[in-house]
Design a protein around this motif. Structure first.
Motif: not given
Length: 113
Positions: A57-80
């Motif tokens: 997961l860390a550093g991978a591109e993740v598709t969200l349920d609204d169709g957008t994509t994010v990179v699972a960086d440390s900021e995204y993981l902490a926010r999640s």
């Protein structure tokens, strides 16, 4: 970005079953994950579960349920971890509970992931 790369390198350094091979902060994160029951819904070996696997997961591109994509960086993981229903991974239900982790605990869990 360097943090995400370091996390990815740390995560790929072993099979995840040998806590002694983890850096101290990641080892603390693993303890928090186990004590909080996170592994009930999140696998570390790629197997399907209630929540997304943490394998790769860390550093991978993740598709969200609204169709957008994010990179699972440390900021995204902490926010999640802090706001689990704010950005739900596509294919999963928004069922993750909110935990009362300190910032240091969140950082440790992110280091483990």
């Amino acid at each position: 970005m360097a943090v995400a790369v370091a996390l990815l390198v740390a995560a790929c350094g072993g099979d995840g079953d040998d806590a002694g091979s983890l850096p101290p902060e990641a080892s603390r994160g693993r303890e928090l994950v186990e004590a909080s029951g996170c592994s009930t819904c999140h696998s570390t070996d790629g197997s399907d579960s209630t929540g997304p696997t943490w394998q790769g997961l860390a550093g991978a591109e993740v598709t969200l349920d609204d169709g957008t994509t994010v990179v699972a960086d440390s900021e995204y993981l902490a926010r999640s971890i802090r706001e689990p229903r704010a950005e739900v991974v596509d294919g999963f239900s928004p069922v993750m509970p909110t935990f009362d982790f300190s910032e240091d605990e969140v950082a440790a869990i992110v280091a483990y992931i």
